[in-house]
Design a protein around this motif. Structure first.
Motif, mmCIF file in Angstrom:
data_model
loop_
_atom_site.group_PDB
_atom_site.id
_atom_site.type_symbol
_atom_site.label_atom_id
_atom_site.label_comp_id
_atom_site.label_asym_id
_atom_site.label_seq_id
_atom_site.Cartn_x
_atom_site.Cartn_y
_atom_site.Cartn_z
ATOM 1 N N LEU A 235 24.685 47.849 40.665
ATOM 2 C CA LEU A 235 24.792 46.400 40.821
ATOM 3 C C LEU A 235 24.990 45.708 39.474
ATOM 4 N N LEU A 236 24.297 46.202 38.452
ATOM 5 C CA LEU A 236 24.474 45.623 37.119
ATOM 6 C C LEU A 236 25.903 45.817 36.621
ATOM 7 N N LEU A 238 28.525 46.245 38.521
ATOM 8 C CA LEU A 238 29.394 45.418 39.352
ATOM 9 C C LEU A 238 29.349 43.963 38.905
ATOM 10 N N ASN A 239 28.157 43.472 38.603
ATOM 11 C CA ASN A 239 28.029 42.088 38.126
ATOM 12 C C ASN A 239 28.714 41.901 36.781
ATOM 13 N N LYS A 242 32.395 41.661 37.459
ATOM 14 C CA LYS A 242 32.697 40.339 38.019
ATOM 15 C C LYS A 242 32.671 39.268 36.939
ATOM 16 N N GLN A 243 31.691 39.371 36.037
ATOM 17 C CA GLN A 243 31.584 38.389 34.962
ATOM 18 C C GLN A 243 32.788 38.466 34.029
ATOM 19 N N THR A 246 35.771 36.980 35.812
ATOM 20 C CA THR A 246 35.649 35.519 35.844
ATOM 21 C C THR A 246 35.968 34.912 34.489
#
Length: 259
Positions: A235-236, A238-239, A242-243, A246
């Motif tokens: 999850l880290l 993946l985040n 995503k960051q 973005t």
């Protein structure tokens, strides 16, 4: 992230399964020998040899498990090998298992080798006691080297590992007392397989069997911790992706606006 979480090993899983099966076998055959005094001795010897072989395999599985997490899983091959105490514990576990196998093989001719059988059993159980000490030592060293952030890990009642170590030591002490008693009764009174020794062995079998269950629970807990840790890292990552996406997207928008 809990620094004590290491890649889960299925070698340890199968070692625990063999441990459970082996101790269930010992409890069964010891109980049969206690209840049925005239039980076929040759069949009993075959069962003990089979169980001894099972524990030789079990010791090998635990040794492979140590190799996998202490040697194989090192990120840098130049790193020194840690968990030295556990490696010594594996050595004594293998030593004790082979001595029990030898004594089980000699049991086919108890009349000639009874003293040797009892001697090898004494050496074997002392090896297991030494093993238990090194296991606990290695466990404590690992927590000092890499303190856990989990309040349920360490020398606390909630830690299943602590109870597993205690039960293993208690069971080994019971077996040591039983073997010492058997040796004294045979040496002084020429008594073979006294009832008191069989009762102590069954008690030791029960404690060992409970200990085997605790080790299985430890593996299940470690697997759960590892799965949670892996999911957290996923999850880290993946985040982070995503960051980055973005940020790149916002940067492109600003660039287009400036044009």
């Amino acid at each position: 992230m809990d620094s004590l979480v290491i890649p889960i090993s299925y070698w340890s899983y199968w070692a625990n399964v063999v441990y459970i099966l082996g101790m269930f076998g010992y409890l069964t055959i010891d109980t049969i020998n206690y209840i049925f005094k005239s039980f076929n001795e040759s069949l009993s010897c075959f069962v003990y040899v089979f169980l001894a072989i099972l524990f030789v395999i079990d010791a090998a599985l635990y040794t492979i498990d140590w190799y996998m997490y202490a040697v194989k899983s090192r990120q840098n091959r130049n790193e020194p090998i840690q968990y030295e105490a556990e490696s010594v514990a594996c050595l004594f576990q293998n030593l004790g298992s082979y001595f029990y196998l030898i004594s089980a093989l000699l049991a086919f001719n108890k009349g000639q080798f009874m003293k040797n059988i009892l001697l090898f059993n004494l050496i074997g159980i002392n090896a297991f006691l030494i093993e238990s000490g090194f296991i606990f030592l290695g466990w404590r060293i690992s927590f000092r080297r890499k303190p856990s952030t989990n309040p349920k890990r360490g020398c606390v009642p909630q830690d299943v590992y602590m109870w597993a170590f205690i039960m293993y030591t208690v069971a080994s002490l019971i077996y040591l007392f039983a073997t010492t008693l058997a040796h004294r009764l045979y040496t002084n009174l020429n008594i073979v397989n006294p009832t008191s020794v069989l009762i102590l062995q069954m008690l030791g079998d029960l404690v060992y069997l409970f200990d085997a269950y605790l080790y299985y629970e430890c593996w299940q807990r470690d697997k759960q911790d590892y799965d949670m840790n892996t999911e957290r890292q996923r999850l880290l990552a993946l985040n982070l992706v995503k960051q980055l996406v973005t940020d790149n997207f916002n940067s492109d928008i600003k660039t287009d606006e400036n044009k």
